[in-house]
Design a protein around this motif. Sequence first.
Motif, PDB file in Angstrom:
ATOM      1  N   UNK A  46       0.791  -1.234  -0.142  1.00  0.00           N
ATOM      2  CA  UNK A  46       0.068   0.132  -0.075  1.00  0.00           C
ATOM      3  C   UNK A  46       0.881   1.071   0.010  1.00  0.00           C
ATOM      4  N   UNK A  47       0.738   1.952  -0.935  1.00  0.00           N
ATOM      5  CA  UNK A  47       1.696   3.211  -0.937  1.00  0.00           C
ATOM      6  C   UNK A  47       0.415   4.655  -1.597  1.00  0.00           C
ATOM      7  N   UNK A  48       0.819   5.603  -0.772  1.00  0.00           N
ATOM      8  CA  UNK A  48       0.180   6.861  -1.096  1.00  0.00           C
ATOM      9  C   UNK A  48       1.019   8.111  -0.753  1.00  0.00           C
ATOM     10  N   UNK A  49       0.863   9.041  -1.676  1.00  0.00           N
ATOM     11  CA  UNK A  49       1.310  10.641  -1.217  1.00  0.00           C
ATOM     12  C   UNK A  49       0.041  11.270  -0.769  1.00  0.00           C
ATOM     13  N   UNK A  50       0.057  11.964   0.021  1.00  0.00           N
ATOM     14  CA  UNK A  50      -0.930  12.661   0.779  1.00  0.00           C
ATOM     15  C   UNK A  50      -0.803  14.415   0.505  1.00  0.00           C
ATOM     16  N   UNK A  51      -1.986  15.081   0.311  1.00  0.00           N
ATOM     17  CA  UNK A  51      -2.002  16.481   0.555  1.00  0.00           C
ATOM     18  C   UNK A  51      -2.286  16.927   1.963  1.00  0.00           C
ATOM     19  N   UNK A  52      -1.424  17.353   2.556  1.00  0.00           N
ATOM     20  CA  UNK A  52      -1.532  17.711   4.121  1.00  0.00           C
ATOM     21  C   UNK A  52      -2.107  18.879   4.526  1.00  0.00           C
ATOM     22  N   UNK A  53      -2.702  19.721   3.441  1.00  0.00           N
ATOM     23  CA  UNK A  53      -3.339  21.200   3.661  1.00  0.00           C
ATOM     24  C   UNK A  53      -2.307  22.097   4.682  1.00  0.00           C
ATOM     25  N   UNK A  54      -1.053  22.045   4.510  1.00  0.00           N
ATOM     26  CA  UNK A  54      -0.161  22.879   5.211  1.00  0.00           C
ATOM     27  C   UNK A  54       1.257  22.647   4.822  1.00  0.00           C
ATOM     28  N   UNK A  55       2.154  23.435   4.831  1.00  0.00           N
ATOM     29  CA  UNK A  55       3.764  23.246   3.952  1.00  0.00           C
ATOM     30  C   UNK A  55       4.569  22.284   5.098  1.00  0.00           C
ATOM     31  N   UNK A  56       5.344  21.750   4.287  1.00  0.00           N
ATOM     32  CA  UNK A  56       6.297  21.089   4.964  1.00  0.00           C
ATOM     33  C   UNK A  56       7.351  21.910   5.622  1.00  0.00           C
ATOM     34  N   UNK A  57       8.181  21.659   6.675  1.00  0.00           N
ATOM     35  CA  UNK A  57       9.203  22.304   7.101  1.00  0.00           C
ATOM     36  C   UNK A  57      10.505  22.069   6.001  1.00  0.00           C
ATOM     37  N   UNK A  58      11.388  23.008   6.183  1.00  0.00           N
ATOM     38  CA  UNK A  58      12.805  22.912   5.177  1.00  0.00           C
ATOM     39  C   UNK A  58      13.274  21.706   5.636  1.00  0.00           C
ATOM     40  N   UNK A  59      13.434  21.430   6.985  1.00  0.00           N
ATOM     41  CA  UNK A  59      14.180  20.439   7.538  1.00  0.00           C
ATOM     42  C   UNK A  59      13.884  18.877   7.032  1.00  0.00           C
ATOM     43  N   UNK A  60      12.410  18.987   6.950  1.00  0.00           N
ATOM     44  CA  UNK A  60      11.628  17.716   6.565  1.00  0.00           C
ATOM     45  C   UNK A  60      12.011  17.558   5.126  1.00  0.00           C
ATOM     46  N   UNK A  61      11.680  18.515   4.351  1.00  0.00           N
ATOM     47  CA  UNK A  61      11.913  18.238   2.893  1.00  0.00           C
ATOM     48  C   UNK A  61      13.423  17.948   2.599  1.00  0.00           C
ATOM     49  N   UNK A  62      14.351  18.353   3.278  1.00  0.00           N
ATOM     50  CA  UNK A  62      15.650  17.830   3.102  1.00  0.00           C
ATOM     51  C   UNK A  62      15.900  16.661   3.490  1.00  0.00           C
ATOM     52  N   UNK A  81      -8.374   6.500   3.736  1.00  0.00           N
ATOM     53  CA  UNK A  81      -8.432   6.210   5.016  1.00  0.00           C
ATOM     54  C   UNK A  81      -9.109   4.670   5.200  1.00  0.00           C
ATOM     55  N   UNK A  82     -10.263   4.528   4.490  1.00  0.00           N
ATOM     56  CA  UNK A  82     -10.986   3.215   4.527  1.00  0.00           C
ATOM     57  C   UNK A  82      -9.933   2.051   3.976  1.00  0.00           C
ATOM     58  N   UNK A  83      -9.487   2.454   2.729  1.00  0.00           N
ATOM     59  CA  UNK A  83      -8.425   1.592   2.181  1.00  0.00           C
ATOM     60  C   UNK A  83      -7.159   1.072   3.121  1.00  0.00           C
ATOM     61  N   UNK A  84      -6.776   2.245   3.784  1.00  0.00           N
ATOM     62  CA  UNK A  84      -5.487   2.110   4.374  1.00  0.00           C
ATOM     63  C   UNK A  84      -5.685   0.990   5.894  1.00  0.00           C
ATOM     64  N   UNK A  85      -7.081   1.396   6.368  1.00  0.00           N
ATOM     65  CA  UNK A  85      -7.292   0.831   7.492  1.00  0.00           C
ATOM     66  C   UNK A  85      -7.495  -0.561   7.436  1.00  0.00           C
ATOM     67  N   UNK A  86      -8.125  -1.108   6.143  1.00  0.00           N
ATOM     68  CA  UNK A  86      -8.586  -2.508   6.058  1.00  0.00           C
ATOM     69  C   UNK A  86      -7.166  -3.106   5.483  1.00  0.00           C
ATOM     70  N   UNK A  87      -6.142  -2.299   4.931  1.00  0.00           N
ATOM     71  CA  UNK A  87      -4.843  -2.954   4.598  1.00  0.00           C
ATOM     72  C   UNK A  87      -3.947  -3.426   5.934  1.00  0.00           C
ATOM     73  N   UNK A  88      -4.117  -2.540   6.932  1.00  0.00           N
ATOM     74  CA  UNK A  88      -3.404  -2.686   8.061  1.00  0.00           C
ATOM     75  C   UNK A  88      -4.169  -3.646   9.136  1.00  0.00           C
TER      76      UNK A  88
END
Length: 256
Positions: A46-62, A81-88
């Motif tokens: 299971x793999x997904x990128x997510x829109x967090x509705x906020x910016x990432x810290x520069x340190x985290x991007x690094x 959420x539902x697909x992820x929950x059922x996978x785990x």
Amino acid sequence: MSLQNPDNRSIVLDTETTGMPVTEGHRIIEIGCVELIGRRLTGRHFHVYLQPDRESDEGAIGVHGITNEFLVGKPRFAEVADEFFEFIRGAQLIIHNAAFDVGFINNEFALLGQQDRADVTQYCTVLDTLLMARERHPGQRNSLDALCKRYGVDNSGRELHGALLDSEILADVYLAMTGGQTTLSLSGQGADGGDGDASRPSEIRRLAADRAAGRIIRASEAELAEHEARMAIIAKAAGAPALWVQLQEAGQPASS
């Protein structure tokens, strides 16, 4: 609560986030999981990128290299959420520094108002490989990279952190730490699974190698069309095209 796992199913899991700690409003931007059944990688992930509705810290991007621009248009956690929950659900979660990832996962469910899922340990058992490594190798470095070196696990494609690649590498490390083989990585399949071929290099590692080599992956026609549509919406809201578009139309270079 007694958790049943008759298939001896484990999910090796990792996340990337906008920063830390979770108590300061940071969010998950990537989830990566690979499945083990009976100590064998099945090829399901299971793999997904997510829109967090906020910016990432520069340190985290690094650390992970996932830019704010890359996440525009990605699904929000509510959509997966539902697909992820059922996978785990019902599995043993194998996580390196589990408190970090479990805390962020619980927070995502809590933000959706899904209080019944806001403690995944009610549905999954958790094995923390960092705590296991500290018990076995006290006083030594026990980062994932250090464990790869100690147990001879290939992490040559890991120039940046990535949740899916790190989960597959951690699966190999876990098998090595607990006496299993480390050559069972299968070509990646989607969450609906399928048989893999243990003789072929893992697709997950191939994709990571492409990323590490800086290989250019061209946008598809559909992605280009979606980009143009989004730019048109932005231009309409702003009352003018983006500056770089104006420069291109004027025949000037967009950058020096």
